[in-house]
Design a protein around this motif. Structure first.
Motif, mmCIF file in Angstrom:
data_model
loop_
_atom_site.group_PDB
_atom_site.id
_atom_site.type_symbol
_atom_site.label_atom_id
_atom_site.label_comp_id
_atom_site.label_asym_id
_atom_site.label_seq_id
_atom_site.Cartn_x
_atom_site.Cartn_y
_atom_site.Cartn_z
ATOM 1 N N PRO A 79 0.841 -1.194 0.000
ATOM 2 C CA PRO A 79 0.000 0.000 0.000
ATOM 3 C C PRO A 79 0.883 1.254 0.000
ATOM 4 N N PRO A 80 0.358 2.342 -0.495
ATOM 5 C CA PRO A 80 1.160 3.574 -0.517
ATOM 6 C C PRO A 80 1.472 4.061 0.898
ATOM 7 N N ALA A 81 2.646 4.614 1.041
ATOM 8 C CA ALA A 81 3.053 5.160 2.352
ATOM 9 C C ALA A 81 2.369 6.497 2.581
ATOM 10 N N VAL A 82 1.722 6.635 3.715
ATOM 11 C CA VAL A 82 1.000 7.849 4.031
ATOM 12 C C VAL A 82 1.883 8.700 4.949
ATOM 13 N N GLY A 83 1.972 9.971 4.665
ATOM 14 C CA GLY A 83 2.708 10.875 5.516
ATOM 15 C C GLY A 83 4.094 11.197 5.012
ATOM 16 N N TRP A 84 4.491 10.759 3.932
ATOM 17 C CA TRP A 84 5.818 11.109 3.410
ATOM 18 C C TRP A 84 5.750 12.297 2.583
#
Length: 84
Positions: A79-84
């Motif tokens: 899943p895509p990294a959230v918060g970067w």
């Protein structure tokens, strides 16, 4: 009145001739043995078919319990990294 039927006349002639060959004395016993053999064969075939069907159902149930084909496949990407 209808004319006499050709087949009916032929059957009547055959019945009235009475020159049929004699029937073997053991015909009834042979027919009974043949019928019993056919019945055993039919029952054995039915038992084999039912055994095959039940074995197939058992294999299907084990396969379904082990692999859970109804579950969603695992994701192939992260899943895509959230918060970067």
């Amino acid at each position: 009145m209808s004319p006499p039927d050709r087949k009916e006349a032929e059957v009547r002639r055959l019945v009235q001739q009475r020159t049929a060959e004699p029937v073997p004395a053991d015909l009834a016993e042979r027919a009974l043995a043949e019928g019993a053999r056919l019945l055993r064969r039919r029952r054995a075939l039915g038992a084999a078919l039912w055994t095959g069907v039940l074995a197939a159902l058992l294999v299907l149930a084990v396969w379904a319990l082990v692999l859970h084909p109804w579950a969603a496949p695992p994701p192939t990407t992260t899943p895509p990294a959230v918060g970067w």
